[in-house]
Structure formats: C-alpha cells, structure tokens
Design an enzyme around this catalytic site. Structure first.
Site, PDB file in Angstrom:
ATOM      1  N   LYS A   1       0.721  -1.130  -0.092  1.00 42.85           N
ATOM      2  CA  LYS A   1      -0.145   0.072  -0.040  1.00 42.85           C
ATOM      3  C   LYS A   1       0.790   1.326   0.006  1.00 42.85           C
ATOM      4  O   LYS A   1       0.570   2.053  -0.868  1.00 42.85           O
ATOM      5  CB  LYS A   1      -1.059  -0.099   1.501  1.00 42.85           C
ATOM      6  CG  LYS A   1      -1.861   1.157   1.194  1.00 42.85           C
ATOM      7  CD  LYS A   1      -2.897   1.249   2.419  1.00 42.85           C
ATOM      8  CE  LYS A   1      -3.941  -0.092   2.550  1.00 42.85           C
ATOM      9  NZ  LYS A   1      -5.050   0.090   2.107  1.00 42.85           N
TER      10      LYS A   1
ATOM     11  N   ARG B   1      -3.562   2.940   8.398  1.00 45.01           N
ATOM     12  CA  ARG B   1      -3.674   1.508   7.707  1.00 45.01           C
ATOM     13  C   ARG B   1      -2.685   0.611   7.768  1.00 45.01           C
ATOM     14  O   ARG B   1      -1.782   1.174   7.659  1.00 45.01           O
ATOM     15  CB  ARG B   1      -4.142   1.578   6.324  1.00 45.01           C
ATOM     16  CG  ARG B   1      -5.601   2.510   6.058  1.00 45.01           C
ATOM     17  CD  ARG B   1      -5.725   2.731   4.634  1.00 45.01           C
ATOM     18  NE  ARG B   1      -6.406   3.951   4.329  1.00 45.01           N
ATOM     19  CZ  ARG B   1      -7.652   4.011   3.892  1.00 45.01           C
ATOM     20  NH1 ARG B   1      -8.568   2.739   3.917  1.00 45.01           N
ATOM     21  NH2 ARG B   1      -8.001   5.078   3.518  1.00 45.01           N
TER      22      ARG B   1
ATOM     23  N   GLY C   1      -6.458 -10.661   8.134  1.00 43.40           N
ATOM     24  CA  GLY C   1      -6.335 -11.119   9.372  1.00 43.40           C
ATOM     25  C   GLY C   1      -5.548  -9.876  10.329  1.00 43.40           C
ATOM     26  O   GLY C   1      -5.683 -10.129  11.467  1.00 43.40           O
TER      27      GLY C   1
ATOM     28  N   MET D   1      -4.908  -5.868  11.692  1.00 38.36           N
ATOM     29  CA  MET D   1      -5.623  -4.921  11.748  1.00 38.36           C
ATOM     30  C   MET D   1      -5.657  -4.110  10.508  1.00 38.36           C
ATOM     31  O   MET D   1      -4.509  -4.026   9.903  1.00 38.36           O
ATOM     32  CB  MET D   1      -5.233  -3.703  12.772  1.00 38.36           C
ATOM     33  CG  MET D   1      -5.934  -2.746  13.156  1.00 38.36           C
ATOM     34  SD  MET D   1      -5.350  -1.094  13.608  1.00 38.36           S
ATOM     35  CE  MET D   1      -5.157  -0.528  12.051  1.00 38.36           C
TER      36      MET D   1
ATOM     37  N   ARG E   1      -3.159  -1.820  -6.384  1.00 35.30           N
ATOM     38  CA  ARG E   1      -2.434  -2.995  -6.328  1.00 35.30           C
ATOM     39  C   ARG E   1      -2.578  -3.801  -7.246  1.00 35.30           C
ATOM     40  O   ARG E   1      -3.792  -3.860  -7.992  1.00 35.30           O
ATOM     41  CB  ARG E   1      -2.710  -3.663  -4.954  1.00 35.30           C
ATOM     42  CG  ARG E   1      -4.092  -4.093  -4.633  1.00 35.30           C
ATOM     43  CD  ARG E   1      -4.014  -4.641  -3.419  1.00 35.30           C
ATOM     44  NE  ARG E   1      -5.595  -4.695  -3.029  1.00 35.30           N
ATOM     45  CZ  ARG E   1      -6.023  -5.197  -1.933  1.00 35.30           C
ATOM     46  NH1 ARG E   1      -5.199  -5.128  -0.937  1.00 35.30           N
ATOM     47  NH2 ARG E   1      -7.464  -5.399  -1.857  1.00 35.30           N
TER      48      ARG E   1
ATOM     49  N   HIS F   1     -15.162  -9.167   1.616  1.00 29.94           N
ATOM     50  CA  HIS F   1     -14.319 -10.149   2.345  1.00 29.94           C
ATOM     51  C   HIS F   1     -14.502 -11.642   1.727  1.00 29.94           C
ATOM     52  O   HIS F   1     -13.531 -12.255   1.022  1.00 29.94           O
ATOM     53  CB  HIS F   1     -14.282 -10.168   3.837  1.00 29.94           C
ATOM     54  CG  HIS F   1     -13.352 -11.040   4.406  1.00 29.94           C
ATOM     55  ND1 HIS F   1     -13.478 -12.635   4.753  1.00 29.94           N
ATOM     56  CD2 HIS F   1     -12.202 -10.805   4.807  1.00 29.94           C
ATOM     57  CE1 HIS F   1     -12.582 -12.818   5.253  1.00 29.94           C
ATOM     58  NE2 HIS F   1     -11.698 -11.945   5.081  1.00 29.94           N
TER      59      HIS F   1
ATOM     60  N   SER G   1      16.366 -41.862 -14.460  1.00 28.97           N
ATOM     61  CA  SER G   1      15.226 -41.269 -14.147  1.00 28.97           C
ATOM     62  C   SER G   1      15.028 -41.256 -12.501  1.00 28.97           C
ATOM     63  O   SER G   1      15.129 -42.300 -11.701  1.00 28.97           O
ATOM     64  CB  SER G   1      14.010 -41.870 -14.717  1.00 28.97           C
ATOM     65  OG  SER G   1      12.837 -41.236 -13.878  1.00 28.97           O
TER      66      SER G   1
ATOM     67  N   CYS H   1      10.697 -38.627 -12.087  1.00 27.62           N
ATOM     68  CA  CYS H   1       9.399 -39.468 -12.339  1.00 27.62           C
ATOM     69  C   CYS H   1       8.574 -39.577 -11.061  1.00 27.62           C
ATOM     70  O   CYS H   1       7.385 -39.896 -10.933  1.00 27.62           O
ATOM     71  CB  CYS H   1       9.351 -40.730 -13.165  1.00 27.62           C
ATOM     72  SG  CYS H   1      10.386 -41.882 -12.322  1.00 27.62           S
TER      73      CYS H   1
ATOM     74  N   TYR I   1      14.193 -33.944 -18.585  1.00 27.18           N
ATOM     75  CA  TYR I   1      12.656 -33.580 -18.829  1.00 27.18           C
ATOM     76  C   TYR I   1      12.041 -33.879 -17.334  1.00 27.18           C
ATOM     77  O   TYR I   1      12.734 -34.632 -16.478  1.00 27.18           O
ATOM     78  CB  TYR I   1      11.962 -34.871 -19.639  1.00 27.18           C
ATOM     79  CG  TYR I   1      12.129 -36.234 -19.348  1.00 27.18           C
ATOM     80  CD1 TYR I   1      11.367 -36.915 -18.477  1.00 27.18           C
ATOM     81  CD2 TYR I   1      13.264 -37.000 -19.751  1.00 27.18           C
ATOM     82  CE1 TYR I   1      11.565 -38.189 -18.087  1.00 27.18           C
ATOM     83  CE2 TYR I   1      13.559 -38.149 -19.343  1.00 27.18           C
ATOM     84  CZ  TYR I   1      12.549 -38.817 -18.558  1.00 27.18           C
ATOM     85  OH  TYR I   1      12.936 -40.161 -18.109  1.00 27.18           O
TER      86      TYR I   1
HETATM   87  C1  PEP Z   1       9.325 -43.136  -7.158  1.00 26.96           C
HETATM   88  O1  PEP Z   1       9.992 -43.637  -6.201  1.00 26.96           O
HETATM   89  O2  PEP Z   1       9.663 -41.800  -7.065  1.00 26.96           O
HETATM   90  C2  PEP Z   1       8.762 -43.659  -8.110  1.00 26.96           C
HETATM   91  C3  PEP Z   1       8.434 -42.626  -9.291  1.00 26.96           C
HETATM   92  O3  PEP Z   1       8.500 -44.789  -8.065  1.00 26.96           O
HETATM   93  P1  PEP Z   1       7.258 -45.435  -7.072  1.00 26.96           P
HETATM   94  O4  PEP Z   1       6.524 -44.150  -6.626  1.00 26.96           O
HETATM   95  O5  PEP Z   1       6.598 -46.251  -7.987  1.00 26.96           O
HETATM   96  O6  PEP Z   1       8.205 -46.064  -6.077  1.00 26.96           O
END
Ligand code: PEP
Ligand code: MG
Length: 889
Positions: free
Chosen positions: A26, A96, A105, A107, A349, A465, A774, A841, A861
């Site tokens: 502000k 303010r 939350g 004053m 803002r 609010h 991975s 993954c 990736y």
């Molecule tokens: C992991 O362990 O991150 C994974 C992708 O395999 P899972 O969750 O199947 O053990």
C-alpha cells in the site's frame, strides 16, 4: 540514523513501487501513484522494519521513530493546511496496515482519527455539516474501539439499532446530528465500561494507539494462520500508513468505491467495480448497503452508475484506470474516494483474480502489446491451472434451486452445510466436503474458508471479504445471496419455503451464483482458447521436456491431450492388478518352481504385450519409459479365504499351501524388502516376460504403422552397478531373441531409476551401464530422510506446522537434502557419460517449485500425472525464464 518514515503526496514522494518490501504494498504504491501525478492525499509510511524492531525490543519502538513521525505529520499538516488536534480546523488521518502482500487477518483500517469532543465541533463548523461531523466521530470511535481497544463491534451496532428504533427510522442515513451525538455518548460509555478507561481524547495518543494496534496485529492468531497458509515469513513485518483523510461521506456529491481495471472473475477488458454514494470505505466492504455500478453500460434498471451520478469524477477515474494499467502493466485493484466531486486515489495494487481471468488477461495483455509473451507466461501461477481442469455443473443435470447470489468465485462444489469456520475445519479434517455458509465472512473465518469446498454468504458484494478471499483461494463462492436466510440458532438455511439443515447437502455454482439443494452432477470443463495459447507460449520458452506417468490407454490419451511429450514412467505392476490378470499373477507368485512361474507368466504375456501395443500406438513417435516390476510380491498375494481358494483350485493345491507361501513372502519392511530389481534378479523370468511383451508390442506397432517406437526400459531400485548389469543382460538377451524371431530390429534403451542414496552416490559407476537415469524422488525422499512413505502422513503435518520442515518433502522436493542427492547423481552421471539423459518421475515432477529445481540441475525432462502436465509445462517455462519474482494469481 535509520530512516523509519517515508512521506508521500504533495510533491514529496520518498517511496517507489519497487520499495514494497520496506513500505508494504500500500505504502509503496501510494508513493508511486502520487509521483506519476495521480491525486493522492498526503501522508507517510512507517516502514515494515519497525515491526522487527518492535518485537525484538519488547514491544518498544525505536527511539528516533517518534521524532520522524512528528516531522512527517507536520509536513502533512502543511500540505493540507490543517493541524492535527486543532479545535477549529482539525486534520484527520487514516491509519492502515500494509504488508508486502495483502494480508487479511491484520488490523486493517482506522478512519477519522484525530476526532474528539472538541475537534468534532471544529469539523462540524468547518464542513458546515454537524451531521457529517458526528457521524464521522461515531465511526471513528466504533473502528478504534473495536480494532484498537478490542470492544466487540456488535456492541456498537446494537447502540445504533437502538438509536434507530428510538428515532423510528430504518436507515443509518436518516439519523440526525443530534441523534448521532447521542450515539457517540453511548459509544463512549460502552468503551469506558468495556476497557475501564474513557475513550482517548488526545489525538496523539489515538495515533500511537492505532499504530501500536497495527504492529500488534502482526502476531495475532488470524495473521499467523494466514501467513502459515500462504508461506509468508513472519520476519517480513508490516508497514503502517498514516494519511490525511478525504471524505466520501460529506453528502451526495461524495462517494467511495472499489474497482478493478479488468473484470477479476473473467478477465474481460472492462472497467469493473462498485461504489456507494455518501459513504466511507468500510461501508463498501461491510456490504450493508447495496453498492452501485460504475459504468452506465452495465447498470441495471434502478441502479445509478457513477458515470451518471458524478460524470466528472467518473471521467477522471477512467483516465486513472488507463494510466495505472499502462504504468503497472497489470490489472489494478483500486480504491478511491470522491469528496465534493473531486477524485482521490487511496490504493492501487495488482488485483487478485480467478485463474480463468489471470489466463485471459495474460494472453490479452500480450496481444495488446502491454507485456510480451514471456511475461504473459510468468503471469499465471502454474498450480492454479488445476482449477481450470476441475469439474463444473453438468448443464443437463436436474437440480432444485434454493436461491441465488453473486457469482463471486467460479467453479462448482457440493458439500454438507456448516455454519461456522471451526466446524468447517473439523469436518473437512475428517474427510467431509463442506460448504461454509455465513451471513458474511471476516478474517476470523479464513481457516474455515480454506477447509471448505465452497463458500456461501447472504450479505456483501463482489468486493466483500468472502468474495475477495474465495477468489484468491480458488474456492467456488456465492456471495450476497440475500434471498437465502442463514439462521445460526436453528442451524438452518431457508429460502422460499425450502429449508436445508446443517449436515445436509447443497451445491454452489460460483460461476452463476446459484445455490442448489442436494448434489448436482458435474462435468469436466472445456478449456478456453487462451489456455492453448498460453501453453503454446510456455512451450516456446521451456527447455525441459514434459512427460506423463501413465500406464493405462485412457491415462495415456489424457496425457497426450494435455500435451505430454511421451511417457516418463509406466508402472507395469498397475497392469498386474486387473481382475483378469491377477489370478495368473498369483499363480506365478505361489509357484515354487521356475517352470511353474514361467507357465503363469506365459498367461500374462499377451495381456502385457497388448497394453504396450496400445500405449506405443497412442504415443506414436514419442518416448515411452516402461519400468519393470517394482513392488514386493506379497502385495499381489490373495487376501481372504475365497481368493486363496481360487488360487489353490487353479493350481490343484490346497489353501494351506497358499497360506504358507503367503507367510513366507510377508516382510517386516516391504518398502526396503524384496522389491525392485531384487525381484528381477531372484526371478529372472519375470523381467524376461516383461521385456518380451515390450519388444513384441513395439514390433507389432512398427509393423502396423511403419513407425517404430523407441522403448526405454527402466530398472527400479538399483543400488549397485552389478544389479543393473544383471538385469540389463536379461533385457538384452530377450531383445536378441525377439528380433531373431520376428525378423525385425528396433532401437531401445535401458536405464535405471535413481531412487536410493547409494545409487546417487555411485552414479558415475552406474552410468557406465545405463542409457538414462530417471530420479524416483518418492523413494529417494523416503530413503534420504529415512521416512516411511506410507507412515509419514501421521506426523509430517506437525513437522510442517512447527516449522521443522518448510513443506511436506513428498510434495515439494527437499532441495537441501534430497535435491543434493539429485545434483550429485546428475553431475557424476554426466561426468561419466556425457549427454546421459536425465529425468524425474517422482510426484515432484508435477510440483512447480520442484520443477524449478530440476531446471537448475539441468534435467532433460520431468514426468508427472496426466492432469498436472499443463502445470508442469507452464512451471518448466517459468523455470527456464528464471521465475523468481512475484506471481499475481
Ligand atoms: C519414485 O520412487 O519416485 C517412483 C517414481 O516410483 P514409485 O513411486 O512407483 O516407487
Ligand atoms: Mg520408486
């Protein structure tokens, strides 16, 4: 000497928009608006650094603060030509809070500070309007009394209700000066009764009281909860703004209002907002009177738009709208006051917005040339995209309407009716979907709003609010449904003869404002063209690929639809649980002999081959990473007698044998037991069958389409290079066999998950024999922390609450520890094998903060569940663009 106080307005602007850390949002923007020539009443900001000084020094202010405040106040007096506490021409100020980010939350606001029994008479004379002066005084006592002195605000309301009864009037505005004077007497008595002290008459005492209340509120329970929910560090502190009052309640040529430079619900480029004539700011927020629209084009019959009521002020406001958007290059949420037809700006803002609005505005602003495409990509919060992909009411579903309010925050939600925030929280914690129903909400209700699936209020407008907070949280909200009455005593909603009791179900449509009795069927929403456009722009700017974790054709299709560029994890065990297959799986496990296992596996082969054929077809031309069997065998065992009997019968044996085998296979700690590649090593025929199914499926697709897939076969839970060597040899052996049998050769690679600390530490050795890594960050988190994935949910929330962990490490990667493992493994792996392909993954592959980390480490990736693919695409783009700054949505 530390500078604690920064002036703004009247040509003396010591702050700037980029000083929000010091001056709060502000304060920084008041200075900025003033310095670009907008009409801002003069004032000053006490910096957020004072908060820390105040708390570190036993609730005492720095010594030199008072002198700096006095000097700044003197400048304001000079600028407006009035004196603070002057009996004839008193300067009044507002006080303010203003943190770095807006924080319900705390004053919030005290207006008309500086009024007392003497100055009120001066104001009455100066304004030539005693009614205005006494109304202002009672407002001041009421606000100061409740937020600074802690008197329950209902007690003040009761006094007004009595005054109106006595006077025989319905509206506050019908009370006369003398009647307000009576109210003031009542208020002062109330304050004295409640606090044991008379209402403070000394303006300086009032000022320091209000300043103290702002700093004090930084640590109140509501503010602490809000900070916890929004990851706001306590050490940011809050600034305090003291500003010369301008009055929207001096008569019918005065008004106050709130507006957005674009529609915060839809993002449409239209001026959007509401105002109240002859009112002060809190009247708009409280939703007691019905606000009027700004523009004539959107006014309904009976409404009086500002454009008509005060054309000059409206025209100026339109100018301000355009100036502010050009200056801030973002949608602004503006507060203004008109005093005797003259416009004043009190706040600007970046406006809170729905996800849909955030998307539309980002795309349209880029098209308008206000921002560039990269900036548009940065504007949308990836996690919020989830909301766009969530259900809406099925338009064809039958429904019974209970009532209608404002479409305050879109999305649909069904749940049981609860009437208090505490109940919303406790029932949601038990897994119930709840709709929090209130007359209106206040910052005390934040925890319940957060826990609820949807919010219904019967009072208040689009800037109340409930509306603002629900939009920020992405909760569907219907606000101001005046036709529905909330009866707290009888725990009941009623409207038009219908009643819904606590615990019964209602459905909200936050996009239309409708409220229905019972639940209504929902459907997946269609994503707008803007979504596709933003995703395209994101794809241009990201470096990392985005794949999906998917094992069914349906998931694979969904993943493609959301733009996945292949599969990063196909968990083949999920294909084993199919009812048609589970018997063969059980036969395999129960068999004590290799030949028995091979016979059972032979029955599974056609199923697996067909699964892979379908997935390769859907993912034509894209990489598909298939992980060989991972979980411990006992997970597949028959559980109850009937299942055991079925397996026994199919194998010509008895149930006791099956039970015995189940006991043999059970483990004390299966997560660290006979799973992953340890299975493939003990029972090579399992991985051999799976490898065969993969190659045969891939070759079938190659023959059908002429486009050979490139399977990436992934070995789980490798800790030692030798494990990978052995299992890889199994796969290679089958490849040779299948290629010979079919007369067709395809390209494939074999890699490993890095999900154990040993594998990460010895990644250079393992890389020798891996075509790719991975990161299985689920298991890696489990093993780096020594935390059981299955049990941690019981105590991790406590760790997060207590600040021992900033976030649940199974949701967002622990950069310091688990992340360090990933970094080591990446560096070692690539040092040993240049260009080694790296992906992730674990669940973290769909978490924006973790994705930013993956970008830093240089992974190729990320892979995540299909619905999070758009989140990951956007997060990966932001990571590449160096997302560090503020995000608005
Ligand atoms: C992991 O362990 O991150 C994974 C992708 O395999 P899972 O969750 O199947 O053990
Ligand atoms: Mg794993």
């Amino acid at each position: 000497m530390t500078k604690w106080v920064y002036s703004f307005g009247a040509g003396n602007n010591e702050g700037r928009a980029d000083m929000r850390n010091l001056l709060g949002g502000k304060g920084a923007n008041l200075a900025e608006m003033s310095s670009i020539g907008l009409p801002v009443p003069p004032g000053f900001t006490i910096t957020a650094e004072v908060t820390a000084a105040f708390y570190e020094n036993d609730h005492k202010y720095p010594d030199d603060l008072k002198g700096q405040v006095d000097a700044a106040l003197a400048q304001v007096e000079k600028a407006v030509g009035l004196n603070f506490g002057d009996s004839a021409h008193p300067l009044l100020v507002s006080v303010r809070s203003g943190a770095r980010v807006s924080m319900p939350g705390m004053m919030d606001t005290v207006l008309n500070l500086g009024l007392n029994d003497t100055t009120v008479e001066g104001l009455a004379k100066a304004a030539n309007d005693p009614r205005f002066a006494w109304d202002s005084y009672r407002r001041f006592i009421q606000m100061y009394g409740s937020v600074v002195l802690g008197v329950d605000h209902h007690r003040f309301e009761e006094i007004i209700e009595h005054a109106k009864l006595d006077a025989g009037v319905i509206e506050d505005t019908a009370l006369t000066a003398d009647q307000w004077r009576e109210v003031v007497e009542g208020y002062k008595d109330l304050v004295e009764q409640e606090t044991g002290k008379p209402f403070p008459q000394d303006p300086h005492e009032q000022l320091w009281g209000a300043i103290g209340a702002v700093f004090g509120s930084w640590m109140n329970a509501r503010a602490v909860t809000y900070r916890r929910l929004h990851d706001i560090p306590a050490d940011w502190g809050t600034a305090v703004n003291v500003q010369a009052m301008v009055f929207g309640n001096m008569g019918n040529d005065c008004a106050t209002g709130v507006c957005f430079t674009r529609d915060p619900s839809t993002g449409e480029n239209m001026f959007y907002g509401e105002y109240l004539v002859n009112a002060q700011g809190e009247d708009v927020v409280a939703g007691i009177r019905t606000p009027q629209p700004l523009s004539a084009s959107v006014a309904k019959s009976g409404e009086i738009p500002l454009e008509k009521a005060m054309p000059a002020a409206y025209a100026e406001l339109m100018e301000v709208r355009s100036t502010l958007e050009k200056h801030y290059k973002d949608m602004q949420d503006i507060e203004f006051t008109v005093q005797q037809n003259k416009l004043y700006m009190l706040q600007t803002r970046n406006g809170k917005r729905t996800v849909a609005a955030s998307l539309r505005m980002a795309v349209e602003m880029a098209r308008e040339g206000l921002i560039d495409e990269a900036e548009a990509v940065m504007r949308v919060n990836p996690s919020s995209l989830d909301q766009l992909l969530h259900p809406m009411l099925d338009p064809t579903a039958s429904r019974t309407i209970l009532g209608k309010g404002l479409p305050a925050s879109p999305g649909a939600a069904s749940g049981i009716v609860v009437f208090s925030a505490d109940e919303a929280e406790s029932r949601a914690a038990k897994g119930e979907a709840v709709i929090l129903c209130r007359v209106e909400t206040s910052p005390e209700d934040i925890h319940g709003m957060h826990a609820a699936k949807g919010i219904l209020t019967t009072r208040g407008g689009m800037t109340s609010h409930a509306a603002v907070v629900a939009r920020g949280m992405g909760r569907p909200c219907v606000a101001g449904a005046g036709g529905i009455s909330v009866d707290y005593n009888n725990q009941m909603l009623s409207a038009g003869g219908k009643q819904v009791r606590a615990g019964e179900i209602v459905t909200l449509d936050g996009a239309t404002g409708e409220v229905f009795v019972g639940s209504v069927a929902m459907i997946e929403p269609a994503v707008s063209g803007d979504f596709g456009t933003l995703m395209e722009w994101a794809d241009k700017h990201r470096r990392m690929g985005v794949r999906a974790n998917a094992e069914t054709p349906l998931d694979a299709e969904t993943a493609r639809k959301f733009g996945a560029e292949g599969i990063g994890l196909c968990r083949t065990e999920h294909m084993f649980f199919d009812p048609e297959r589970i018997l063969a799986v059980r036969q395999m496990i129960i068999s004590n002999t290799e030949s028995g296992r091979r016979a059972a596996l032979a029955r599974l082969l056609p199923f697996q081959r067909e699964d892979f054929r379908q997935i390769f077809t859907i993912m034509a031309g894209l990489p598909v990473t298939i992980r060989l069997l991972d979980p411990p065998l006992h997970e597949f065992l028959p559980h109850h007698d009937q299942e055991m009997q079925e397996v026994a019968d199919s194998l010509g044996t008895d149930i006791a044998t099956i039970r015995l085998r189940a006991e043999e296979l059970s483990e004390a700690n299966p997560m660290l037991g006979h799973r992953g590649c340890r299975l493939g090593i003990a029972f090579p025929e399992i991985y051999e069958m799976q490898a065969r199914a993969i190659f045969e499926g891939a070759i079938a697709v190659a023959k059908e389409t002429g486009n050979a897939p490139h399977p990436e076969i992934m070995i789980p839970l490798v800790g030692m290079k030798r494990e990978l060597e052995i299992t890889r040899a199994q796969v290679d052996k089958i490849a040779v066999e299948v290629f010979a049998e079919t007369g067709t050769t395809i390209e494939y690679s074999v890699g490993t998950m890095i999900e154990l600390p040993r594998a990460a530490l010895l990644a250079d050795k393992i890389a020798d024999c891996a075509d790719f890594f991975s990161f299985g960050t689920n298991d890696l988190t489990q093993t780096v922390f020594g935390l059981s994935r299955d049990d941690a949910g019981k105590f991790l929330p406590h760790y997060v609450e207590a600040g021992i962990l900033a976030k649940d490490p199974f949701v967002s990667i622990d950069v310091e520890g688990v992340g360090e493992m990933v970094r080591i493994a990446s560096e070692k792996g690539r040092a040993a094998k240049g260009g080694l392909k790296l992906g992730i993954c674990g669940e973290h592959g769909g978490d924006p903060a973790s994705i930013a980390f993956c970008e830093q480490v240089g992974l190729d990736y990320v892979s995540c569940s299909p619905f999070r693919v758009p989140v990951a695409r956007l997060a990966a783009a932001q990571a590449a663009l160096g997302a560090a700054g503020d995000r608005t949505a």
